[in-house]
Design an enzyme around this catalytic site. Structure first.
Site, PDB file in Angstrom:
ATOM      1  N   TRP A   1      -6.832 -67.080  76.026  1.00 19.83           N
ATOM      2  CA  TRP A   1      -6.217 -67.457  74.620  1.00 19.83           C
ATOM      3  C   TRP A   1      -6.883 -66.540  73.575  1.00 19.83           C
ATOM      4  O   TRP A   1      -5.870 -66.011  72.743  1.00 19.83           O
ATOM      5  CB  TRP A   1      -6.405 -69.075  74.214  1.00 19.83           C
ATOM      6  CG  TRP A   1      -5.497 -69.787  75.252  1.00 19.83           C
ATOM      7  CD1 TRP A   1      -5.774 -70.625  76.266  1.00 19.83           C
ATOM      8  CD2 TRP A   1      -3.890 -69.494  75.169  1.00 19.83           C
ATOM      9  NE1 TRP A   1      -4.807 -70.793  76.751  1.00 19.83           N
ATOM     10  CE2 TRP A   1      -3.393 -70.620  75.995  1.00 19.83           C
ATOM     11  CE3 TRP A   1      -3.154 -68.860  74.600  1.00 19.83           C
ATOM     12  CZ2 TRP A   1      -2.310 -70.435  76.589  1.00 19.83           C
ATOM     13  CZ3 TRP A   1      -1.801 -69.091  74.745  1.00 19.83           C
ATOM     14  CH2 TRP A   1      -1.355 -70.043  75.899  1.00 19.83           C
TER      15      TRP A   1
ATOM     16  N   ASP B   1      -9.580 -70.599  66.494  1.00 20.14           N
ATOM     17  CA  ASP B   1      -8.562 -71.394  67.496  1.00 20.14           C
ATOM     18  C   ASP B   1      -9.449 -72.558  68.177  1.00 20.14           C
ATOM     19  O   ASP B   1     -10.092 -72.288  68.821  1.00 20.14           O
ATOM     20  CB  ASP B   1      -8.246 -70.334  68.403  1.00 20.14           C
ATOM     21  CG  ASP B   1      -7.332 -71.003  69.480  1.00 20.14           C
ATOM     22  OD1 ASP B   1      -6.990 -72.384  69.296  1.00 20.14           O
ATOM     23  OD2 ASP B   1      -6.481 -70.391  70.290  1.00 20.14           O
TER      24      ASP B   1
ATOM     25  N   LYS C   1      -3.391 -81.299  72.789  1.00 20.61           N
ATOM     26  CA  LYS C   1      -4.434 -81.458  73.715  1.00 20.61           C
ATOM     27  C   LYS C   1      -5.257 -82.810  72.987  1.00 20.61           C
ATOM     28  O   LYS C   1      -4.869 -83.573  74.001  1.00 20.61           O
ATOM     29  CB  LYS C   1      -5.421 -80.413  73.647  1.00 20.61           C
ATOM     30  CG  LYS C   1      -4.938 -79.174  74.605  1.00 20.61           C
ATOM     31  CD  LYS C   1      -4.612 -77.949  73.685  1.00 20.61           C
ATOM     32  CE  LYS C   1      -4.274 -76.859  74.402  1.00 20.61           C
ATOM     33  NZ  LYS C   1      -3.840 -76.822  75.597  1.00 20.61           N
TER      34      LYS C   1
HETATM   35  N1  PMP Z   1      -4.914 -71.445  71.977  1.00 21.08           N
HETATM   36  C1  PMP Z   1      -5.715 -72.379  73.122  1.00 21.08           C
HETATM   37  C2  PMP Z   1      -6.953 -72.530  73.057  1.00 21.08           C
HETATM   38  C3  PMP Z   1      -4.584 -72.924  73.947  1.00 21.08           C
HETATM   39  O1  PMP Z   1      -5.295 -73.885  74.786  1.00 21.08           O
HETATM   40  C4  PMP Z   1      -3.467 -72.734  73.980  1.00 21.08           C
HETATM   41  C5  PMP Z   1      -2.314 -73.477  74.768  1.00 21.08           C
HETATM   42  N2  PMP Z   1      -2.941 -73.861  75.906  1.00 21.08           N
HETATM   43  C6  PMP Z   1      -2.720 -71.904  73.097  1.00 21.08           C
HETATM   44  C7  PMP Z   1      -3.579 -71.238  72.132  1.00 21.08           C
HETATM   45  C8  PMP Z   1      -1.259 -71.792  72.755  1.00 21.08           C
HETATM   46  O2  PMP Z   1      -0.566 -73.045  72.250  1.00 21.08           O
HETATM   47  P1  PMP Z   1       0.935 -73.025  72.470  1.00 21.08           P
HETATM   48  O3  PMP Z   1       1.351 -73.182  73.689  1.00 21.08           O
HETATM   49  O4  PMP Z   1       1.028 -74.337  71.417  1.00 21.08           O
HETATM   50  O5  PMP Z   1       1.286 -71.603  71.710  1.00 21.08           O
END
Ligand code: PMP
Length: 359
Positions: A101, A169, A193
């Site tokens: 991520w 994040d 989450k």
């Molecule tokens: N950052 C983290 C730490 C994540 O776990 C995720 C999704 N698993 C995201 C960003 C991306 O999220 P989204 O699918 O809502 O764009």
């Protein structure tokens, strides 16, 4: 409510049953008014009340005051981390690359400006996050972006770093423990989450960032404009915000984030103990123990066959969503706030039993 099984999915993930029941009731009939909360104008008094209470409760839970705005945005955490460089990257931005991520967030910024990767652990398949002593920070960087809990790899930063313009994040650990939000420039998380349904993103923005914002192609992507318009430049995801409010109420009634942290520590320990006491049958994928995530517990079994059998047998016993992410393999048990202690006890005892039979 009928039978609910233990769902270890990484997200969208389990939400508190009580919050879901209340949301389901409000979807059909909001406060006995004969209409559901998703059926009324976002500019009407019912939804205004929801947004107001959600904002107040969010600030209370996070212990953050007037210095920051709370915005409820759309487009997922991916869109959010893409808008960050659009708004704030003028010179150089620092990124810690510690997993899938944060790598994606840094990639999105590279498309828009100059990025300095302060450290990366990609060479070891992100089996840990580089220690602070190895970070090569830029003097006067526009901001420093970190992902404090890497969902895919199962590690976290035990304490959030200090930086004058820290951007976090926090998607997969938001509100699972107290966070030093007051010390951060911007903290964001996809809701799916710990907080609510996917598509909705919660962002906490320090107000003194607004004068530094660059001109963005649309107000929709401007943090300042979103805050000024109370997240309502266009129609917000009203029902999603309602679910978030019910989750905030649930968290507040449980004693807030300090109480949540204690329960989450206890839950994670149950599963890590089952890993560590298995005489090597299970191996944790994270190489630095202090970085083990309390939200996403990752480990491997001795073979692919045993991993498949583990996942299938666990599902038959009411534990689903355990398969690890494809680049890591093995098992990933995501145990966000809504996962009850009993779910972790059930998984730990299943693990011990399985290792006893197959080890
Ligand atoms: N950052 C983290 C730490 C994540 O776990 C995720 C999704 N698993 C995201 C960003 C991306 O999220 P989204 O699918 O809502 O764009």
């Amino acid at each position: 409510m009928s039978h609910r099984i233990f769902n270890f999915s990484a997200g969208p993930a389990m939400l508190p049953t009580e919050a879901l029941e209340k949301s389901a009731a409000a979807l059909l009939d909001f406060q006995g008014k004969g209409f559901g909360i998703a059926e009324v104008s976002h500019r009407g008094k019912e939804f205004e009340g929801v947004l107001e209470e959600a904002t107040v409760l969010c600030k209370k839970l996070l212990d953050v005051g007037e210095s920051h705005d709370v915005v409820f945005l759309q487009g997922g955490a991916t869109q959010l981390f893409t808008t960050i460089p659009m708004n704030f990257l003028s010179g150089t931005a620092d990124y810690l690359v510690s997993g899938e991520w944060s790598k994606k967030a840094a990639g999105a910024a590279k498309d828009l400006g100059k990025v300095n990767v302060v450290a990366s652990t990609e060479a070891s398949n992100f089996d840990h996050s580089a220690p602070q002593s190895e970070w090569k920070l830029t003097d006067g960087a526009d901001y420093f972006h970190v992902c404090t809990n890497e969902t895919v790899h199962g590690h976290r930063l035990p304490t959030w770093p200090k930086h004058p313009n820290l951007i976090v994040d926090a998607s997969s650990e938001f509100m699972s423990r107290p966070h030093p939000i007051g010390d951060c420039a911007l903290v964001y998380g996809g809701a799916q989450k710990n907080l609510g349904p996917s598509g909705l993103v919660l962002a906490i923005v320090r107000k003194d960032l607004y004068p530094r914002q660059k001109k963005v192609p649309s107000k929709l992507w401007s943090f300042k404009d979103q805050a000024e318009n109370k997240s309502m430049i266009n129609t917000p995801p009203t029902f999603g915000v309602y679910i978030l409010l019910e989750v905030f109420r649930w968290l507040d009634a449980k004693g807030g984030l300090t109480a949540m942290e204690q329960i989450n520590e206890q839950k994670a320990k149950l599963i890590y103990d089952a890993v560590d006491n298995s005489n090597g049958f299970y191996t944790g994928t994270v190489t630095v123990k202090e970085q083990r995530s309390r939200m996403n517990v990752t480990y491997r079994l001795p073979s692919e066959e045993l991993t498949d059998e583990f996942v299938k047998t666990a599902a038959k016993q009411g534990m689903v969503g355990l398969k690890g992410y494809r680049t890591v393999g093995g098992i990933r048990a995501s145990i966000y706030n809504a996962m009850p202690v009993e779910g972790c006890q059930a998984l730990a005892s299943f693990m011990t039993d399985f290792a006893g039979k197959k080890g």
